[in-house]
Design a protein around this motif. Structure first.
Motif, PDB file in Angstrom:
ATOM      1  N   ARG A   1       3.079  -4.615  41.275  1.00 32.86           N
ATOM      2  CA  ARG A   1       2.039  -5.012  40.328  1.00 32.86           C
ATOM      3  C   ARG A   1       1.614  -6.446  40.667  1.00 32.86           C
ATOM      4  O   ARG A   1       2.467  -7.312  40.870  1.00 32.86           O
ATOM      5  CB  ARG A   1       2.595  -4.946  38.914  1.00 32.86           C
ATOM      6  CG  ARG A   1       1.557  -5.217  37.887  1.00 32.86           C
ATOM      7  CD  ARG A   1       2.104  -4.954  36.516  1.00 32.86           C
ATOM      8  NE  ARG A   1       1.014  -5.124  35.562  1.00 32.86           N
ATOM      9  CZ  ARG A   1       1.198  -5.348  34.302  1.00 32.86           C
ATOM     10  NH1 ARG A   1       2.413  -5.405  33.801  1.00 32.86           N
ATOM     11  NH2 ARG A   1       0.170  -5.502  33.504  1.00 32.86           N
ATOM     12  N   HIS A   2       0.349  -6.674  40.761  1.00 30.60           N
ATOM     13  CA  HIS A   2      -0.248  -7.967  41.104  1.00 30.60           C
ATOM     14  C   HIS A   2       0.033  -8.386  42.555  1.00 30.60           C
ATOM     15  O   HIS A   2      -0.148  -9.550  42.899  1.00 30.60           O
ATOM     16  CB  HIS A   2       0.196  -9.081  40.150  1.00 30.60           C
ATOM     17  CG  HIS A   2      -0.089  -8.791  38.721  1.00 30.60           C
ATOM     18  ND1 HIS A   2      -1.371  -8.634  38.231  1.00 30.60           N
ATOM     19  CD2 HIS A   2       0.737  -8.601  37.668  1.00 30.60           C
ATOM     20  CE1 HIS A   2      -1.312  -8.371  36.941  1.00 30.60           C
ATOM     21  NE2 HIS A   2      -0.051  -8.337  36.561  1.00 30.60           N
TER      22      HIS A   2
ATOM     23  N   GLU B   1      -3.185  -9.642  44.246  1.00 29.02           N
ATOM     24  CA  GLU B   1      -3.560 -10.952  43.717  1.00 29.02           C
ATOM     25  C   GLU B   1      -2.646 -12.048  44.262  1.00 29.02           C
ATOM     26  O   GLU B   1      -3.114 -13.131  44.632  1.00 29.02           O
ATOM     27  CB  GLU B   1      -3.516 -10.960  42.183  1.00 29.02           C
ATOM     28  CG  GLU B   1      -4.576 -10.107  41.524  1.00 29.02           C
ATOM     29  CD  GLU B   1      -4.189  -8.636  41.379  1.00 29.02           C
ATOM     30  OE1 GLU B   1      -3.168  -8.192  41.957  1.00 29.02           O
ATOM     31  OE2 GLU B   1      -4.934  -7.917  40.692  1.00 29.02           O
ATOM     32  N   THR B   2      -1.362 -11.780  44.318  1.00 33.05           N
ATOM     33  CA  THR B   2      -0.396 -12.764  44.819  1.00 33.05           C
ATOM     34  C   THR B   2      -0.665 -13.084  46.283  1.00 33.05           C
ATOM     35  O   THR B   2      -0.671 -14.249  46.685  1.00 33.05           O
ATOM     36  CB  THR B   2       1.042 -12.233  44.639  1.00 33.05           C
ATOM     37  OG1 THR B   2       1.266 -11.974  43.249  1.00 33.05           O
ATOM     38  CG2 THR B   2       2.076 -13.223  45.149  1.00 33.05           C
TER      39      THR B   2
ATOM     40  N   ARG C   1      -9.381 -11.181  46.295  1.00 31.42           N
ATOM     41  CA  ARG C   1      -8.769  -9.845  46.302  1.00 31.42           C
ATOM     42  C   ARG C   1      -9.627  -8.903  47.145  1.00 31.42           C
ATOM     43  O   ARG C   1      -9.111  -8.072  47.873  1.00 31.42           O
ATOM     44  CB  ARG C   1      -8.658  -9.293  44.876  1.00 31.42           C
ATOM     45  CG  ARG C   1      -7.633  -9.988  44.029  1.00 31.42           C
ATOM     46  CD  ARG C   1      -7.545  -9.406  42.630  1.00 31.42           C
ATOM     47  NE  ARG C   1      -8.854  -9.162  42.060  1.00 31.42           N
ATOM     48  CZ  ARG C   1      -9.218  -8.027  41.456  1.00 31.42           C
ATOM     49  NH1 ARG C   1      -8.378  -7.046  41.316  1.00 31.42           N
ATOM     50  NH2 ARG C   1     -10.425  -7.885  40.983  1.00 31.42           N
TER      51      ARG C   1
END
Length: 138
Positions: free
Chosen positions: A100-101, A104-105, A114
């Motif tokens: 999850r994410h 983005e990370t 992104r």
């Protein structure tokens, strides 16, 4: 604690042998009696030698990104486009984008959007000779 032959567990060569792997994973070595329910206790010849506490997956991604920066000798955001694409391929192979994410990370670490990360992924996953897949909603 002693284990077979009077050798202290904390000095066992198996413990030294697994340390680089545990460090690379971002884990922690513990004494076997300190192991919690989620820790992995490793034995050698019937003797519990070391417990390994694995990191949370999100912490692993941060550690992988830091390791990639060390390997490249600079912040990932300063890499050229080709090197950033290579980093994205490496991270995809390691499952970074299942977190999850994760996108983005990685995008933040690379200093890109992104959308750019998705473009790198789409370009890599496109069939040879075919047009790359279009992002959803495009």
């Amino acid at each position: 604690m002693h284990c077979g032959g009077g050798r202290r567990v904390s000095e066992h060569p198996f413990r030294a042998a697994v340390r680089p792997l545990v460090d690379a994973l971002g884990g922690q070595l513990l004494e076997p009696e300190q192991a919690g329910a989620d820790d992995v206790v490793l034995s050698w010849e019937g003797c519990e030698v070391v417990a390994v506490r694995l990191p949370h997956l999100a912490d692993s991604l941060d550690r992988i990104l830091a390791d990639l920066e060390r390997r490249h000798g600079m912040p990932l955001a300063r890499l050229d486009r080709k090197a950033k694409q290579s980093v994205v391929r490496n991270l995809e192979a390691r499952g970074a984008f299942t977190l999850r994410h994760g996108v983005e990370t990685v995008a933040a670490a690379l200093g890109v959007s992104r959308f750019t990360v998705y473009n790198y992924l789409n370009r890599e996953n496109a069939e040879p000779g075919g047009a790359p897949p279009r992002p959803e909603g495009a």
